[in-house]
Write a protein that holds these residues in place. Structure first.
Motif: not given
Length: 107
Positions: A22-27, A29-37, A39-47
């Motif tokens: 899921a992280v790879l797919a969103l990467l 799309e050009g999303l940042t770690a914060y934006a991915i977090g 979308r996935l309801r996760s923390t930036e650190n987890s991403v």
């Protein structure tokens, strides 16, 4: 126009989890770690940790190389080119296939 779906590779072959996919797919799309977090309801650190794990598993050191290798391995859809008639569901569809995206409407 012929619509073709490329065959996606098996992430398990590389030890990649569904969350990492899921992280790879969103990467892709050009999303940042914060934006991915977000979308996935996760923390930036987890991403960031998922990204680090992906890089190790793919044996790469940066986002661009990780995405190129993932495309070459069939883990994510190739980037569409204007001259191609290739249609892929995109990263969100890829995430859904791997169990982390939202369900399609009506399901």
């Amino acid at each position: 126009m012929t619509l073709r779906m490329p065959r996606l590779g098996d992430p398990a072959e590389y030890g990649i989890t569904s969350r990492e996919m899921a992280v790879l797919a969103l990467l892709s799309e050009g999303l940042t770690a914060y934006a991915i977090g977000s979308r996935l309801r996760s923390t930036e650190n987890s991403v960031v940790k998922h990204k680090e794990n992906l890089y190790k598993k793919l044996r790469v050191h940066d986002r661009v190389t990780a995405l190129n290798k993932a495309r070459a391995l069939g883990l994510i859809c190739p980037e569409p080119r204007v001259e191609d008639d290739l249609v892929c569901g995109g990263p969100a569809e890829s995430a859904r296939r791997h169990g982390d995206g939202p369900a399609p409407p009506g399901r």
